[in-house]
Motif scaffolding. Structure first.
Motif, PDB file in Angstrom:
ATOM      1  N   PHE A   1      38.710  37.603  27.688  1.00  0.00           N
ATOM      2  CA  PHE A   1      38.612  38.677  28.673  1.00  0.00           C
ATOM      3  C   PHE A   1      39.951  38.849  29.387  1.00  0.00           C
ATOM      4  CE2 PHE A   1      37.401  40.462  32.797  1.00  0.00           C
ATOM      5  CZ  PHE A   1      36.509  41.448  32.417  1.00  0.00           C
ATOM      6  N   ASP A   2      40.361  40.104  29.554  1.00  0.00           N
ATOM      7  CA  ASP A   2      41.649  40.386  30.198  1.00  0.00           C
ATOM      8  C   ASP A   2      41.475  40.517  31.712  1.00  0.00           C
ATOM      9  OD1 ASP A   2      44.121  41.192  30.996  1.00  0.00           O
ATOM     10  OD2 ASP A   2      44.225  42.963  29.693  1.00  0.00           O
ATOM     11  N   ARG A   3      41.879  39.499  32.444  1.00  0.00           N
ATOM     12  CA  ARG A   3      41.738  39.568  33.899  1.00  0.00           C
ATOM     13  C   ARG A   3      43.046  39.990  34.581  1.00  0.00           C
ATOM     14  NH1 ARG A   3      41.079  33.497  33.997  1.00  0.00           N
ATOM     15  NH2 ARG A   3      38.844  33.866  33.970  1.00  0.00           N
ATOM     16  N   THR A   4      43.952  40.566  33.775  1.00  0.00           N
ATOM     17  CA  THR A   4      45.180  41.078  34.386  1.00  0.00           C
ATOM     18  C   THR A   4      45.024  42.558  34.751  1.00  0.00           C
ATOM     19  OG1 THR A   4      46.160  41.750  32.274  1.00  0.00           O
ATOM     20  CG2 THR A   4      46.592  39.485  33.012  1.00  0.00           C
ATOM     21  N   ILE A   5      43.941  43.190  34.291  1.00  0.00           N
ATOM     22  CA  ILE A   5      43.712  44.604  34.632  1.00  0.00           C
ATOM     23  C   ILE A   5      42.358  44.763  35.324  1.00  0.00           C
ATOM     24  CG2 ILE A   5      45.132  45.508  32.753  1.00  0.00           C
ATOM     25  CD1 ILE A   5      42.482  45.997  31.203  1.00  0.00           C
ATOM     26  N   PHE A   6      42.174  45.845  36.049  1.00  0.00           N
ATOM     27  CA  PHE A   6      40.906  46.092  36.730  1.00  0.00           C
ATOM     28  C   PHE A   6      39.895  46.695  35.765  1.00  0.00           C
ATOM     29  CE2 PHE A   6      43.883  45.928  40.283  1.00  0.00           C
ATOM     30  CZ  PHE A   6      43.199  45.073  41.142  1.00  0.00           C
ATOM     31  N   HIS A   7      38.635  46.335  35.943  1.00  0.00           N
ATOM     32  CA  HIS A   7      37.563  46.816  35.058  1.00  0.00           C
ATOM     33  C   HIS A   7      36.507  47.547  35.887  1.00  0.00           C
ATOM     34  CE1 HIS A   7      39.063  44.236  31.771  1.00  0.00           C
ATOM     35  NE2 HIS A   7      39.310  43.365  32.726  1.00  0.00           N
ATOM     36  N   LYS A   8      36.540  48.868  35.836  1.00  0.00           N
ATOM     37  CA  LYS A   8      35.538  49.646  36.573  1.00  0.00           C
ATOM     38  C   LYS A   8      34.293  49.892  35.723  1.00  0.00           C
ATOM     39  CE  LYS A   8      38.645  51.900  39.763  1.00  0.00           C
ATOM     40  NZ  LYS A   8      39.226  53.096  40.292  1.00  0.00           N
TER      41      LYS A   8
ATOM     42  N   VAL B   1      27.866  35.056  44.833  1.00  0.00           N
ATOM     43  CA  VAL B   1      28.307  34.520  43.535  1.00  0.00           C
ATOM     44  C   VAL B   1      28.862  35.635  42.646  1.00  0.00           C
ATOM     45  CG1 VAL B   1      25.912  34.610  42.662  1.00  0.00           C
ATOM     46  CG2 VAL B   1      27.610  33.286  41.432  1.00  0.00           C
ATOM     47  N   LEU B   2      28.237  36.800  42.713  1.00  0.00           N
ATOM     48  CA  LEU B   2      28.719  37.914  41.884  1.00  0.00           C
ATOM     49  C   LEU B   2      30.080  38.400  42.383  1.00  0.00           C
ATOM     50  CD1 LEU B   2      25.416  39.970  41.387  1.00  0.00           C
ATOM     51  CD2 LEU B   2      26.220  37.925  40.201  1.00  0.00           C
ATOM     52  N   GLY B   3      30.263  38.370  43.697  1.00  0.00           N
ATOM     53  CA  GLY B   3      31.550  38.749  44.276  1.00  0.00           C
ATOM     54  C   GLY B   3      32.656  37.808  43.830  1.00  0.00           C
ATOM     55  N   GLU B   4      32.332  36.522  43.801  1.00  0.00           N
ATOM     56  CA  GLU B   4      33.336  35.534  43.363  1.00  0.00           C
ATOM     57  C   GLU B   4      33.757  35.798  41.916  1.00  0.00           C
ATOM     58  OE1 GLU B   4      34.919  33.644  45.154  1.00  0.00           O
ATOM     59  OE2 GLU B   4      33.750  32.863  46.822  1.00  0.00           O
ATOM     60  N   ILE B   5      32.768  36.093  41.073  1.00  0.00           N
ATOM     61  CA  ILE B   5      33.067  36.372  39.653  1.00  0.00           C
ATOM     62  C   ILE B   5      33.878  37.663  39.534  1.00  0.00           C
ATOM     63  CG2 ILE B   5      32.041  36.952  37.421  1.00  0.00           C
ATOM     64  CD1 ILE B   5      29.608  35.182  38.262  1.00  0.00           C
ATOM     65  N   ALA B   6      33.489  38.670  40.320  1.00  0.00           N
ATOM     66  CA  ALA B   6      34.185  39.963  40.271  1.00  0.00           C
ATOM     67  C   ALA B   6      35.638  39.818  40.717  1.00  0.00           C
ATOM     68  CB  ALA B   6      33.455  40.975  41.144  1.00  0.00           C
ATOM     69  N   ILE B   7      35.867  39.072  41.791  1.00  0.00           N
ATOM     70  CA  ILE B   7      37.233  38.880  42.298  1.00  0.00           C
ATOM     71  C   ILE B   7      38.096  38.166  41.255  1.00  0.00           C
ATOM     72  CG2 ILE B   7      38.610  37.610  44.004  1.00  0.00           C
ATOM     73  CD1 ILE B   7      36.241  38.121  45.982  1.00  0.00           C
ATOM     74  N   ARG B   8      37.552  37.114  40.712  1.00  0.00           N
ATOM     75  CA  ARG B   8      38.291  36.317  39.728  1.00  0.00           C
ATOM     76  C   ARG B   8      38.717  37.151  38.509  1.00  0.00           C
ATOM     77  NH1 ARG B   8      41.417  32.152  37.719  1.00  0.00           N
ATOM     78  NH2 ARG B   8      40.368  30.920  36.134  1.00  0.00           N
ATOM     79  N   ASN B   9      37.807  38.065  38.091  1.00  0.00           N
ATOM     80  CA  ASN B   9      38.038  38.783  36.834  1.00  0.00           C
ATOM     81  C   ASN B   9      38.414  40.250  37.019  1.00  0.00           C
ATOM     82  OD1 ASN B   9      37.197  36.628  34.807  1.00  0.00           O
ATOM     83  ND2 ASN B   9      35.465  36.649  36.225  1.00  0.00           N
ATOM     84  N   LYS B  10      38.693  40.628  38.265  1.00  0.00           N
ATOM     85  CA  LYS B  10      39.075  42.018  38.576  1.00  0.00           C
ATOM     86  C   LYS B  10      38.030  43.021  38.083  1.00  0.00           C
ATOM     87  CE  LYS B  10      44.091  41.683  39.052  1.00  0.00           C
ATOM     88  NZ  LYS B  10      44.361  40.266  38.938  1.00  0.00           N
ATOM     89  N   ILE B  11      36.760  42.675  38.272  1.00  0.00           N
ATOM     90  CA  ILE B  11      35.678  43.573  37.880  1.00  0.00           C
ATOM     91  C   ILE B  11      35.310  44.442  39.082  1.00  0.00           C
ATOM     92  CG2 ILE B  11      33.235  43.679  37.213  1.00  0.00           C
ATOM     93  CD1 ILE B  11      33.737  41.092  35.598  1.00  0.00           C
ATOM     94  N   GLN B  12      35.346  45.757  38.890  1.00  0.00           N
ATOM     95  CA  GLN B  12      35.081  46.667  39.996  1.00  0.00           C
ATOM     96  C   GLN B  12      33.853  47.553  39.764  1.00  0.00           C
ATOM     97  OE1 GLN B  12      38.942  48.626  40.381  1.00  0.00           O
ATOM     98  NE2 GLN B  12      39.437  47.244  42.057  1.00  0.00           N
TER      99      GLN B  12
END
Lengths: 85, 192
Positions: free
Chosen positions: B70-77, B121-132
Motif C-alpha cells: 500500500f502506498d502511504r506516501t499519497i492521500f487516498h480519498k 482506531v479507524l482514525g489512527e489507521i487513516a492517519i498512518r496510511n493517509k486515507i481520507q
C-alpha cells in the motif's frame, strides 16, 4: 537539581509512554515539542496533570505551559520553585 | 473473472494470521500487542500511546497494507474504513475510570481519555496510511458475518470507492479479537 531532572525524565517517559527511551537518551536542554522529543498537544495536557499529581503544582493558565515545558531543565527549575509536595 | 481482491488478517490472544498463514511472533517480556509490533519491525512511536483497541486494529492494518504494498506516501480519498465490535472502547473506558474514581486522587488522564471512543482506531489507521475516505464504526451485540458482509457489499457498489478496509476489531480485558480484511476493486470491476 540533577536528581530532580533524573526523576522528571523517568516520570515523563512513564507518563507519556515513550517506549525505548531512557533518561540518558533525553537531553534535558532539548525542546520537548517540535524537533526535540516531538511531543504533541495531548502530551502537553498530560504534563500539566503530572505537575499537579506529582508536585502539587496547579497551572491556572494553560498558556503558562508554553514557557514551562520548553525543556526538562526549565521544567525542573519551575518545579523547584513552585512545588508544594 | 474476479471483480475484487481480498487480503485478510486475524489476531487473537495467541495467534496472528495473514491470508490464512500464521505469522511468527517473538515475545520478549512484552505485552502480546507490543510483541507483535516488535516482531513486525514497525517503526511508529505513536503506537505506544494508543489504547489496546487501537493497537490491535493498527497492527492488523499494518500487516494487510504491507502485504499489498500500500502506498502511504499519497492521500487516498477513494478508500473507506468500516469497523465493528461489541465491546466498544470499554477496555480503555475502564482504565480512564480508574483515574477519576478516587476523589482524593482525582487526576483524569487526557492521553487515556482521547481513546474512549471506539472509532478512534479507524482514525489512527487513516492517519498512518493517509486515507481520507469515509470511516464508520458500529457497536453491535455480537460478531455477525452476514451483517458485516451486507454492509460491505452496499458500500462496495459506490463508484467512488476503490477499496474498503473492513471488519471486526474488539479488545476487552486482555481478550483480543480482530478479523480485518481489505477488499479492492480489480480492473475487471472498473471495466464492467
Amino acid at each position: 537539581m540533577d536528581e530532580l531532572i533524573l526523576e522528571l525524565k523517568k516520570e515523563i517517559i512513564e507518563a507519556l509512554n515513550l517506549e525505548g527511551m531512557t533518561p540518558e537518551s533525553i537531553d534535558e536542554n532539548a525542546s520537548l515539542f517540535g524537533d526535540g522529543l516531538g511531543l504533541d498537544s495531548i502530551d502537553a495536557l498530560e504534563l500539566i496533570v503530572l505537575l499537579e499529581r506529582n508536585y502539587g503544582i496547579k497551572l491556572e493558565n494553560a498558556n503558562e505551559g508554553k514557557e514551562i515545558f520548553k525543556s526538562i531543565r526549565i521544567m525542573a527549575d519551575y518545579i523547584k520553585q513552585h512545588r508544594t509536595k | 473473472m474476479k471483480f475484487s481482491r481480498e487480503t485478510y488478517c486475524l489476531i487473537s490472544n495467541s495467534k496472528v494470521e495473514l491470508n490464512g498463514k500464521e505469522i511468527e511472533i517473538v515475545s520478549e517480556n512484552n505485552s502480546w500487542l507490543n510483541s507483535i509490533y516488535y516482531s513486525l519491525g514497525i517503526d511508529y512511536p505513536k503506537f505506544f500511546k494508543m489504547d489496546n483497541l487501537s493497537k490491535a486494529g493498527f497492527l492488523a492494518s499494518e500487516l494487510i497494507f504491507r502485504e499489498i504494498n500500500f502506498d502511504r506516501t499519497i492521500f487516498h480519498k477513494d478508500i473507506t474504513i468500516i469497523g465493528f465490535n461489541s465491546s466498544s472502547s470499554l477496555d480503555d473506558d475502564l482504565i480512564y475510570q480508574k483515574t477519576i474514581s478516587d476523589s482524593d486522587n482525582f487526576f483524569p488522564s487526557p492521553a487515556v481519555f482521547v481513546y474512549t471512543l471506539a472509532n478512534i482506531v479507524l482514525g489512527e489507521i487513516a492517519i498512518r496510511n493517509k486515507i481520507q475516505g469515509e470511516t464508520s464504526f458500529y457497536v453491535i451485540e455480537k460478531y455477525d458475518e452476514n451483517l458485516i458482509q451486507t454492509y460491505l457489499n452496499d458500500v462496495f457498489t459506490n463508484n467512488y470507492v476503490k477499496g474498503i478496509l473492513c471488519g471486526w476489531i474488539d479488545f476487552l480485558n486482555g481478550n483480543c479479537n480482530v478479523k480485518l480484511k481489505y477488499i479492492e476493486k480489480t480492473d475487471e470491476w472498473r471495466a464492467k
